[in-house]
Design a protein around this motif. Structure first.
Motif, PDB file in Angstrom:
ATOM      1  N   UNK A   1       0.814  -1.244   0.086  1.00  0.00           N
ATOM      2  CA  UNK A   1      -0.110  -0.154  -0.058  1.00  0.00           C
ATOM      3  C   UNK A   1       0.731   1.197   0.144  1.00  0.00           C
ATOM      4  N   UNK A   2       2.063   1.291   0.523  1.00  0.00           N
ATOM      5  CA  UNK A   2       2.825   2.381   0.700  1.00  0.00           C
ATOM      6  C   UNK A   2       3.265   2.635  -0.598  1.00  0.00           C
ATOM      7  N   UNK A   3       3.774   1.571  -1.543  1.00  0.00           N
ATOM      8  CA  UNK A   3       4.259   1.891  -2.770  1.00  0.00           C
ATOM      9  C   UNK A   3       3.280   2.159  -3.810  1.00  0.00           C
ATOM     10  N   UNK A   4       2.244   1.669  -3.486  1.00  0.00           N
ATOM     11  CA  UNK A   4       1.113   2.190  -4.484  1.00  0.00           C
ATOM     12  C   UNK A   4       0.693   3.523  -4.166  1.00  0.00           C
ATOM     13  N   UNK A   5       0.687   4.229  -2.833  1.00  0.00           N
ATOM     14  CA  UNK A   5       0.316   5.563  -2.564  1.00  0.00           C
ATOM     15  C   UNK A   5       1.527   6.622  -3.104  1.00  0.00           C
ATOM     16  N   UNK A   6       2.610   6.047  -3.008  1.00  0.00           N
ATOM     17  CA  UNK A   6       3.936   6.945  -3.371  1.00  0.00           C
ATOM     18  C   UNK A   6       3.509   6.965  -4.998  1.00  0.00           C
ATOM     19  N   UNK A   7       3.263   5.884  -5.652  1.00  0.00           N
ATOM     20  CA  UNK A   7       3.065   5.980  -7.070  1.00  0.00           C
ATOM     21  C   UNK A   7       2.270   6.769  -7.547  1.00  0.00           C
ATOM     22  N   UNK A   8       1.153   6.863  -6.661  1.00  0.00           N
ATOM     23  CA  UNK A   8      -0.134   7.666  -6.830  1.00  0.00           C
ATOM     24  C   UNK A   8      -0.102   9.169  -6.767  1.00  0.00           C
ATOM     25  N   UNK A   9       1.287   9.681  -5.920  1.00  0.00           N
ATOM     26  CA  UNK A   9       1.440  10.918  -5.839  1.00  0.00           C
ATOM     27  C   UNK A   9       1.471  11.477  -4.249  1.00  0.00           C
ATOM     28  N   UNK A  10       0.929  10.553  -3.530  1.00  0.00           N
ATOM     29  CA  UNK A  10       0.771  10.721  -2.128  1.00  0.00           C
ATOM     30  C   UNK A  10       2.076  10.893  -1.432  1.00  0.00           C
ATOM     31  N   UNK A  11       2.035  12.040  -0.484  1.00  0.00           N
ATOM     32  CA  UNK A  11       3.420  12.411   0.072  1.00  0.00           C
ATOM     33  C   UNK A  11       3.417  12.008   1.598  1.00  0.00           C
ATOM     34  N   UNK A  12       2.289  11.600   2.341  1.00  0.00           N
ATOM     35  CA  UNK A  12       1.928  11.344   3.603  1.00  0.00           C
ATOM     36  C   UNK A  12       0.931  10.161   3.748  1.00  0.00           C
ATOM     37  N   UNK A  13       1.007   9.557   4.863  1.00  0.00           N
ATOM     38  CA  UNK A  13       0.458   8.603   5.149  1.00  0.00           C
ATOM     39  C   UNK A  13       0.050   8.661   6.895  1.00  0.00           C
ATOM     40  N   UNK A  14      -1.331   8.632   7.139  1.00  0.00           N
ATOM     41  CA  UNK A  14      -1.630   8.665   8.603  1.00  0.00           C
ATOM     42  C   UNK A  14      -2.169   7.190   8.754  1.00  0.00           C
ATOM     43  N   UNK A  15      -1.920   6.696   9.944  1.00  0.00           N
ATOM     44  CA  UNK A  15      -2.393   5.416  10.529  1.00  0.00           C
ATOM     45  C   UNK A  15      -3.142   5.808  11.930  1.00  0.00           C
ATOM     46  N   UNK A  16      -4.637   5.474  11.684  1.00  0.00           N
ATOM     47  CA  UNK A  16      -5.449   5.925  12.650  1.00  0.00           C
ATOM     48  C   UNK A  16      -6.918   5.377  12.526  1.00  0.00           C
ATOM     49  N   UNK A  17      -7.449   5.043  14.074  1.00  0.00           N
ATOM     50  CA  UNK A  17      -7.022   5.289  14.945  1.00  0.00           C
ATOM     51  C   UNK A  17      -6.357   3.599  15.458  1.00  0.00           C
ATOM     52  N   UNK A  18      -5.508   3.865  16.558  1.00  0.00           N
ATOM     53  CA  UNK A  18      -5.026   2.537  16.978  1.00  0.00           C
ATOM     54  C   UNK A  18      -5.094   2.763  18.611  1.00  0.00           C
ATOM     55  N   UNK A  19      -5.712   1.698  19.100  1.00  0.00           N
ATOM     56  CA  UNK A  19      -5.977   1.636  20.582  1.00  0.00           C
ATOM     57  C   UNK A  19      -4.590   1.603  21.284  1.00  0.00           C
ATOM     58  N   UNK A  20      -4.675   2.458  22.422  1.00  0.00           N
ATOM     59  CA  UNK A  20      -3.383   2.371  23.170  1.00  0.00           C
ATOM     60  C   UNK A  20      -3.029   0.759  23.776  1.00  0.00           C
TER      61      UNK A  20
END
Length: 389
Positions: free
Chosen positions: A338-357
């Motif tokens: 997914x990171x590789x696909x996002x970079x290929x599509x031109x995205x610069x940042x990725x948020x991961x949310x939400x994650x239980x503590x």
């Protein structure tokens, strides 16, 4: 100031309920107005949540003017699943006044007692599968489908006797983080493990979207998250609603399925063992729609998203593996793909949310890349005393 709380059960009062946040956020450049039609459906009974729950909206008035709103929420599915008697408050918005907050949350507590409940959690609007928590650390515009609030809301809740129940974390990866050279070694090891386990990755099949969401919602989701704090099952009606509402905004390359391939093709179809769902952060465009999806607004949305490709952030909304496959390396492969696909599509940042503590497994995956929470959201709780306290 004398505060009166009324039930927003007329067309006029419901409209005031829906429009009131504009008073609170009038001068806030980071607030993204929710689509008013969606909120009205949730509050007015035209949403699948109402098959197993109820939303009772309240307005707080001072000198005849709205100064706050909240909803008392009954969720029978949650209570059956957990064997509890919990009520919830949600859709809370108010001016900075402890008196207004006490009046609003007091109305919720009275309603919760009438339902026979002994605890109130919030904000949950209206379930754990929707908008939950208030920001207690971090600033800036929220990411798509994440909540936003003035910094004084947690203080108001605490003044009303509410305490922390659970924190939820959001992590933000920059392009440098996404291109971390550590991926190479980790992916090689993960590929060997996945190959031994006969696991393959594929993107979502949009022609079978409802079936794909069903595999996630009714199989992987409860297996992966069923023991997590606050887990809320997804009903058949809710998954169909999800498929209809998400179809226009999904990006297939950002949604991955992991499948276990049988050794013998005659043994049946592959088993879905993991799902990762990411989405562009549409909020910079949604903000310009100002809560209304008009024909002109829809054209502007298409222009910004499909033609200008102005969006630069993605958000990992859901990520889960069936327990038997959590040590097979597949999680690393899915995130990397997914990171590789996002970079290929031109995205610069990725948020991961939400994650239980308390979700150490997911936190370890993210934090192993040097990421730390950049926003913290909090759910509050108050035990209701037998004497009305």
């Amino acid at each position: 100031m004398t505060v009166e709380v009324i039930r927003a059960d007329s067309d006029r009062s419901r409209r005031e309920f829906i429009r009131f946040p504009r008073v609170v956020y009038r001068d806030d450049p980071d607030w993204v107005p929710p689509l008013e039609a969606d909120e009205l459906a949730l509050v007015g009974g035209r949403h699948p949540f109402w098959e197993h729950g109820q939303v009772v909206p309240f307005l707080a008035l001072a000198d005849g003017r709205p100064v706050g709103r909240v909803a008392a929420i009954r969720n029978d599915l949650h209570n059956r699943y957990h064997g509890r008697r919990d009520g919830f408050f949600g859709f809370f918005e108010a001016v900075d006044s402890a008196e207004v907050a006490r009046a609003l949350l007091g109305a919720v507590e009275v309603q919760a007692r009438e339902w026979g409940f002994d605890t109130v959690y919030g904000p949950v609007s209206p379930s754990m599968n929707d908008l939950v928590g208030w920001v207690v650390e971090g600033t800036g515009m929220p990411t798509f489908l994440m909540p936003y609030n003035p910094p004084y809301y947690p203080r108001l809740a605490e003044a009303c006797g509410y305490v922390k129940a659970m924190d939820l974390y959001a992590y933000l990866a920059s392009r440098a983080d996404l291109e971390n050279p550590r991926w190479g070694r980790m992916v090689q090891a993960a590929e060997r493990l996945a190959e031994r386990s006969r696991i393959r990755l594929r993107r979502v099949d949009m022609a079978r979207l409802e079936a794909e969401i069903r595999a996630f919602a009714l199989d992987v989701y409860p297996a992966a998250w069923g023991q997590n704090w606050g887990f809320q099952p997804i009903t058949e009606a809710e998954l169909k609603h999800m498929a209809r509402s998400l179809r226009p905004v999904l990006v297939p390359d950002l949604i991955l399925f992991a499948e276990k391939v049988p050794e013998n093709p005659d043994d049946g179809p592959p088993e879905v063992v993991g799902v990762l769902i990411a989405s562009p952060d549409y909020n910079p465009v949604l903000k310009r729609l100002n809560g209304r999806l008009t024909p002109w607004g829809l054209l502007r949305f298409i222009w910004e998203v499909k033609i200008r490709r102005s969006l630069k952030r993605t958000r990992v909304i859901a990520f889960g593996m069936k327990p038997a496959y959590q040590q097979t390396g597949v999680a690393v492969l899915m995130v990397h793909r997914v990171v590789q696909n996002a970079l290929r599509l031109g995205f610069e940042e990725m948020e991961v949310s939400w994650v239980l503590e308390t979700n150490r497994a997911m936190r370890n995956i993210v934090e192993n890349f040097g990421l730390r929470p950049y926003r913290t959201y909090r759910i509050f709780v108050r035990k209701l005393g037998p004497d009305g306290s």
